[in-house]
Design a protein around this motif. Structure first.
Motif: not given
Length: 395
Positions: A223-231
């Protein structure tokens, strides 16, 4: 060259005198390493063979040097518990963890101050499906509110596994009080035994033991990986961040549970979403096993049963055997015993400041291997996993 260097004293390759000599020279030269220590000993003495190995072993047994560079041993990986290998309904048995903080703003206006927010992750222990709830703080009340939303959307659960966070302990205490009330004679007489039997069992992992909750720690990382790349570095509002988390939840529930085949004739990959859209398992929905019958001989009701049963059959044949593999911790570590003096690993502090304690109690697992111990220090008694304690070499 001095006379002692030209005619050194011959020493036996082993013995008590050699051990005392190495220890004394090691202390005289300020706990130096084995190579320099060997050079200093050779100025007067000569060990015919095995000198380097002998000195290295004695240096490794020095408690002072060990405290500067402690070494931890991880016990052999435990077998998976029963709740990980049984075909329960999705989200009937879950693991919970918190992650954050993430900065958000109440709404899009100038001069708004960013506040912290967190997300609570619920992961099914059987099919690895995830459910994410956005919360504004880590209090017990906010967690209970998120837990109510989870139960309203995913159905009741019977078992919860989490770490020893203060918000989880507070929620567990409140649920225990509610359970005690439900089990009381007064409530049973008024409402009956039906609701009292639907209580939730809550179990906590040992403190500071992230390896005991690897199934939710890995999902938090995703989840943190996707959030870092999206946000990135943007600051979103509550609704925007909640939308992103729900989209990430849908993405994680679409991941294949096992390795994909290169054969184009194989069926589509088995994902956690298959178990979320077809209702309960056959343990809770009585139905005849129709997986071996031809599809053209089934009616519409039996066809739905066939779809559900085929997913659980693929879960047993394609995914279940992958749980038996151990990627690490495959060998037995040196056993720990009650009364051993150990160093208790403390996060964010150098090894020389780690407290020293004594093992008071052992907690063996179902296979007889000790993975959790109780350590008594000068500040109190703590329960830790074995990989967080470092037994001193000379005992």
């Amino acid at each position: 060259v001095s006379y002692d260097q030209r005619h050194p004293i011959l020493l036996p390759p082993s013995g008590r005198f050699l051990d005392l000599l190495i220890d004394q020279k090691h202390q005289d030269f300020l706990h130096t390493g084995p190579y320099l220590l060997l050079a200093m000993i050779n100025l007067r003495f000569w060990i015919p063979w095995g000198a380097r190995l002998k000195i290295r072993n004695r240096v490794r047994q020095c408690n002072t040097c060990f405290r500067a560079r402690p070494k931890m041993h991880a016990p052999k990986m435990a077998p998976l518990p029963e709740l990980r290998v049984q075909g329960y309904r999705a989200f009937e048995r879950v693991g919970i963890d918190y992650a954050g903080p993430f900065m958000i703003t109440p709404w899009r206006r100038r001069g708004q101050t960013a506040v912290k927010s967190y997300f609570c992750l619920f992961v099914c222990l059987a099919v690895k499906a995830v459910h994410i709830e956005l919360v504004t703080d880590m209090s017990t009340d906010n967690f209970l509110a998120a837990f109510k939303r989870f139960l309203a959307r995913r159905g009741p659960c019977s078992f919860i596994l989490s770490d020893c966070g203060s918000n989880f302990l507070g929620a567990k205490r409140k649920l225990s009080e509610l359970e005690a009330f439900l089990m009381s004679d007064q409530y049973k007489a008024a409402f009956g035994n039906e609701c009292a039997t639907r209580r939730i069992e809550w179990k906590n992992n040992p403190p500071n033991s992230p390896s005991f909750g690897g199934i939710w720690e890995s999902n938090v990382k995703c989840v943190k990986t996707h959030m870092k790349r999206i946000i990135g570095t943007q600051i979103l509002t509550y609704e925007e961040l909640n939308t992103v988390l729900i989209q990430i939840e849908a993405l994680l529930n679409s991941r294949p549970l096992c390795v994909l085949s290169s054969d184009t004739s194989t069926p589509e990959a088995l994902t956690p979403a298959h178990f979320l859209t077809l209702g309960s398992t056959l343990d809770y929905l009585p139905a005849k096993d129709v997986t071996d019958q031809p599809l053209n001989r089934l009616n519409r009701y039996q066809l739905i049963d066939h779809m559900v049963q085929s997913y659980w059959k693929r879960w047993r044949t394609e995914y279940f055997h992958t749980l038996q593999q151990r990627s690490k911790w495959t060998k037995d570590s040196p056993p720990v015993e009650s009364g051993m003096v150990v160093l208790l690993k403390t996060e964010n502090s150098p090894p020389l400041q780690w407290p020293m304690g004594v093992i008071e109690e052992l907690f063996p697992g179902s296979d007889g291997i000790v993975r959790v111990v109780s350590v008594r220090t000068h500040t109190g008694t703590y329960r830790r996993q074995v990989s967080k304690v470092c037994p001193l070499p000379l005992q």
